[in-house]
Each structure stands twice: as structure tokens, then as C-alpha cells.
Design a protein around this motif. Structure first.
Motif, PDB file in Angstrom:
ATOM      1  N   PHE A  15      66.394  78.073  52.781  1.00 52.43           N
ATOM      2  CA  PHE A  15      65.775  79.391  52.854  1.00 52.43           C
ATOM      3  C   PHE A  15      66.802  80.457  53.224  1.00 52.43           C
ATOM      4  O   PHE A  15      66.830  81.537  52.628  1.00 52.43           O
ATOM      5  CB  PHE A  15      64.625  79.388  53.866  1.00 52.43           C
ATOM      6  CG  PHE A  15      63.981  80.730  54.036  1.00 52.43           C
ATOM      7  CD1 PHE A  15      63.146  81.230  53.062  1.00 52.43           C
ATOM      8  CD2 PHE A  15      64.233  81.493  55.174  1.00 52.43           C
ATOM      9  CE1 PHE A  15      62.553  82.475  53.209  1.00 52.43           C
ATOM     10  CE2 PHE A  15      63.653  82.734  55.329  1.00 52.43           C
ATOM     11  CZ  PHE A  15      62.808  83.222  54.349  1.00 52.43           C
ATOM     12  N   CYS A  16      67.649  80.171  54.204  1.00 54.00           N
ATOM     13  CA  CYS A  16      68.692  81.125  54.605  1.00 54.00           C
ATOM     14  C   CYS A  16      69.661  81.386  53.459  1.00 54.00           C
ATOM     15  O   CYS A  16      70.052  82.535  53.219  1.00 54.00           O
ATOM     16  CB  CYS A  16      69.434  80.616  55.830  1.00 54.00           C
ATOM     17  SG  CYS A  16      68.441  80.635  57.333  1.00 54.00           S
ATOM     18  N   TRP A  17      70.056  80.344  52.761  1.00 54.25           N
ATOM     19  CA  TRP A  17      70.959  80.509  51.613  1.00 54.25           C
ATOM     20  C   TRP A  17      70.303  81.368  50.546  1.00 54.25           C
ATOM     21  O   TRP A  17      70.935  82.275  49.994  1.00 54.25           O
ATOM     22  CB  TRP A  17      71.328  79.138  51.050  1.00 54.25           C
ATOM     23  CG  TRP A  17      72.149  79.210  49.809  1.00 54.25           C
ATOM     24  CD1 TRP A  17      73.491  79.438  49.715  1.00 54.25           C
ATOM     25  CD2 TRP A  17      71.675  79.083  48.469  1.00 54.25           C
ATOM     26  NE1 TRP A  17      73.875  79.452  48.396  1.00 54.25           N
ATOM     27  CE2 TRP A  17      72.775  79.233  47.616  1.00 54.25           C
ATOM     28  CE3 TRP A  17      70.421  78.848  47.922  1.00 54.25           C
ATOM     29  CZ2 TRP A  17      72.664  79.164  46.240  1.00 54.25           C
ATOM     30  CZ3 TRP A  17      70.309  78.782  46.539  1.00 54.25           C
ATOM     31  CH2 TRP A  17      71.417  78.939  45.723  1.00 54.25           C
ATOM     32  N   TRP A  18      69.027  81.125  50.256  1.00 54.99           N
ATOM     33  CA  TRP A  18      68.298  81.894  49.245  1.00 54.99           C
ATOM     34  C   TRP A  18      68.220  83.369  49.644  1.00 54.99           C
ATOM     35  O   TRP A  18      68.410  84.254  48.814  1.00 54.99           O
ATOM     36  CB  TRP A  18      66.905  81.296  49.073  1.00 54.99           C
ATOM     37  CG  TRP A  18      66.025  82.046  48.144  1.00 54.99           C
ATOM     38  CD1 TRP A  18      66.111  82.113  46.780  1.00 54.99           C
ATOM     39  CD2 TRP A  18      64.903  82.849  48.489  1.00 54.99           C
ATOM     40  NE1 TRP A  18      65.111  82.899  46.282  1.00 54.99           N
ATOM     41  CE2 TRP A  18      64.355  83.363  47.304  1.00 54.99           C
ATOM     42  CE3 TRP A  18      64.304  83.163  49.710  1.00 54.99           C
ATOM     43  CZ2 TRP A  18      63.242  84.197  47.295  1.00 54.99           C
ATOM     44  CZ3 TRP A  18      63.200  83.994  49.700  1.00 54.99           C
ATOM     45  CH2 TRP A  18      62.685  84.499  48.508  1.00 54.99           C
ATOM     46  N   ARG A  19      67.958  83.655  50.930  1.00 55.63           N
ATOM     47  CA  ARG A  19      67.888  85.046  51.398  1.00 55.63           C
ATOM     48  C   ARG A  19      69.254  85.731  51.286  1.00 55.63           C
ATOM     49  O   ARG A  19      69.336  86.905  50.938  1.00 55.63           O
ATOM     50  CB  ARG A  19      67.403  85.098  52.846  1.00 55.63           C
ATOM     51  CG  ARG A  19      65.982  84.668  53.052  1.00 55.63           C
ATOM     52  CD  ARG A  19      65.030  85.682  52.524  1.00 55.63           C
ATOM     53  NE  ARG A  19      65.187  86.901  53.297  1.00 55.63           N
ATOM     54  CZ  ARG A  19      64.367  87.908  53.279  1.00 55.63           C
ATOM     55  NH1 ARG A  19      63.307  87.863  52.529  1.00 55.63           N
ATOM     56  NH2 ARG A  19      64.586  88.982  54.000  1.00 55.63           N
ATOM     57  N   LEU A  20      70.329  85.004  51.590  1.00 53.28           N
ATOM     58  CA  LEU A  20      71.665  85.583  51.460  1.00 53.28           C
ATOM     59  C   LEU A  20      72.009  85.886  50.012  1.00 53.28           C
ATOM     60  O   LEU A  20      72.619  86.917  49.704  1.00 53.28           O
ATOM     61  CB  LEU A  20      72.718  84.660  52.074  1.00 53.28           C
ATOM     62  CG  LEU A  20      72.789  84.651  53.590  1.00 53.28           C
ATOM     63  CD1 LEU A  20      73.712  83.544  54.075  1.00 53.28           C
ATOM     64  CD2 LEU A  20      73.245  85.998  54.109  1.00 53.28           C
ATOM     65  N   ARG A  22      69.844  86.578  47.622  1.00 55.73           N
ATOM     66  CA  ARG A  22      69.027  87.745  47.248  1.00 55.73           C
ATOM     67  C   ARG A  22      69.616  89.031  47.809  1.00 55.73           C
ATOM     68  O   ARG A  22      69.661  90.057  47.135  1.00 55.73           O
ATOM     69  CB  ARG A  22      67.602  87.581  47.749  1.00 55.73           C
ATOM     70  CG  ARG A  22      66.740  86.798  46.820  1.00 55.73           C
ATOM     71  CD  ARG A  22      65.275  86.841  47.180  1.00 55.73           C
ATOM     72  NE  ARG A  22      64.810  88.199  47.384  1.00 55.73           N
ATOM     73  CZ  ARG A  22      63.783  88.516  48.161  1.00 55.73           C
ATOM     74  NH1 ARG A  22      63.120  87.585  48.794  1.00 55.73           N
ATOM     75  NH2 ARG A  22      63.406  89.773  48.307  1.00 55.73           N
ATOM     76  N   ALA A  23      70.065  89.010  49.068  1.00 54.68           N
ATOM     77  CA  ALA A  23      70.644  90.199  49.695  1.00 54.68           C
ATOM     78  C   ALA A  23      71.936  90.605  48.993  1.00 54.68           C
ATOM     79  O   ALA A  23      72.178  91.797  48.774  1.00 54.68           O
ATOM     80  CB  ALA A  23      70.904  89.946  51.177  1.00 54.68           C
ATOM     81  N   GLN A  26      71.015  92.271  45.753  1.00 54.49           N
ATOM     82  CA  GLN A  26      70.480  93.602  46.024  1.00 54.49           C
ATOM     83  C   GLN A  26      71.626  94.568  46.370  1.00 54.49           C
ATOM     84  O   GLN A  26      71.625  95.719  45.924  1.00 54.49           O
ATOM     85  CB  GLN A  26      69.478  93.532  47.168  1.00 54.49           C
ATOM     86  CG  GLN A  26      68.798  94.834  47.466  1.00 54.49           C
ATOM     87  CD  GLN A  26      67.846  94.731  48.638  1.00 54.49           C
ATOM     88  OE1 GLN A  26      67.709  93.683  49.273  1.00 54.49           O
ATOM     89  NE2 GLN A  26      67.181  95.825  48.951  1.00 54.49           N
ATOM     90  N   SER A  86      68.912  95.685  54.736  1.00 58.69           N
ATOM     91  CA  SER A  86      68.095  95.396  55.898  1.00 58.69           C
ATOM     92  C   SER A  86      66.677  95.069  55.456  1.00 58.69           C
ATOM     93  O   SER A  86      66.188  95.642  54.478  1.00 58.69           O
ATOM     94  CB  SER A  86      68.091  96.628  56.808  1.00 58.69           C
ATOM     95  OG  SER A  86      67.282  96.426  57.916  1.00 58.69           O
ATOM     96  N   PRO A  87      65.993  94.174  56.161  1.00 56.88           N
ATOM     97  CA  PRO A  87      64.617  93.849  55.796  1.00 56.88           C
ATOM     98  C   PRO A  87      63.707  95.082  55.879  1.00 56.88           C
ATOM     99  O   PRO A  87      63.824  95.883  56.789  1.00 56.88           O
ATOM    100  CB  PRO A  87      64.191  92.812  56.833  1.00 56.88           C
ATOM    101  CG  PRO A  87      65.449  92.294  57.420  1.00 56.88           C
ATOM    102  CD  PRO A  87      66.459  93.392  57.300  1.00 56.88           C
ATOM    103  N   ARG A  88      62.834  95.216  54.910  1.00 55.15           N
ATOM    104  CA  ARG A  88      61.843  96.289  54.850  1.00 55.15           C
ATOM    105  C   ARG A  88      62.450  97.681  54.845  1.00 55.15           C
ATOM    106  O   ARG A  88      61.815  98.650  55.243  1.00 55.15           O
ATOM    107  CB  ARG A  88      60.831  96.153  55.987  1.00 55.15           C
ATOM    108  CG  ARG A  88      59.986  94.898  55.875  1.00 55.15           C
ATOM    109  CD  ARG A  88      59.035  94.730  57.020  1.00 55.15           C
ATOM    110  NE  ARG A  88      59.677  94.585  58.311  1.00 55.15           N
ATOM    111  CZ  ARG A  88      60.192  93.467  58.796  1.00 55.15           C
ATOM    112  NH1 ARG A  88      60.164  92.370  58.086  1.00 55.15           N
ATOM    113  NH2 ARG A  88      60.736  93.438  59.987  1.00 55.15           N
TER     114      ARG A  88
END
Length: 106
Positions: A15-20, A22-23, A26, A86-88
Motif C-alpha cells: 500500500f505504501c509503495w502504491w501511494r508513493l 501515485r504521488a 501526480q 499532500s493528501p486532500r
């Protein structure tokens, strides 16, 4: 029990790898859009994770990932672009040019 713990650790790591990932995508997209808007060229179409950053923007404390990038203007390489993801929050792009800072929220 050990199998469940290993599964949870693996799931958290994935999950952390996937979020990185995606970030980073972006940040690359925001840097490219800001460069195009100001007639600049994003070098190598890439951004590099620089640090975890905390800053104030419009009376809000923003904590997120800071990416840096290089850009070219009229064929001259410049360093000094950064993107805060940053989130949101919308991406904050700051480009340092000899004329001053260009700040965009994308």
C-alpha cells in the motif's frame, strides 16, 4: 499467527509503495503542466523525491512529499523546481527563475 503478521506487513508495504507511485505520478503531471503554462520544458519528464516537507500555505499547515525537478528555458538548464504533494490538497508547484518565483496550485 506469524503468517497473518507477515501478510499484514506485506500488505502495508504494498500500500505504501502504491501511494508513493501515485504521488510521484501526480507530481510529474503537476510539474509538466506548470512548465507548459510558463513556456518551460520539464527536463527528462521526471521528478525526484526530495524529502518529507511541512510548510505553511494560505494559513494552512501542509505536510507532504516534496519532489524536485529541473527545467529548461530557451535551451538553458535551470534547477530549482519543486512540487509538494499532500493528501486532500492540490499540488503546489514552485519554480525558481532568475526573474523570481512562479507559484502554481494544480
Amino acid at each position: 499467527m506469524l503468517g497473518l503478521i507477515l501478510f499484514l506487513i506485506s500488505a502495508l508495504a504494498a500500500f505504501c509503495w502504491w501511494r508513493l507511485v501515485r504521488a510521484r505520478e501526480q507530481a510529474r503531471s503537476a510539474a509538466g503542466a506548470a512548465c507548459r503554462e510558463h513556456g518551460l520544458v520539464l527536463m527528462d519528464d521526471t521528478v525526484v523525491l526530495d524529502s518529507l516537507d511541512a510548510t505553511r500555505w494560505r494559513d494552512k499547515r501542509i505536510i507532504g512529499l516534496r519532489y524536485r525537478f529541473d527545467f529548461a528555458r530557451n535551451g538553458v538548464l535551470n534547477r530549482g523546481g519543486r512540487v509538494l504533494i499532500s493528501p486532500r490538497q492540490r499540488a503546489l508547484v514552485v519554480i525558481n527563475t532568475p526573474e523570481g518565483q512562479l507559484i502554481e496550485t494544480i
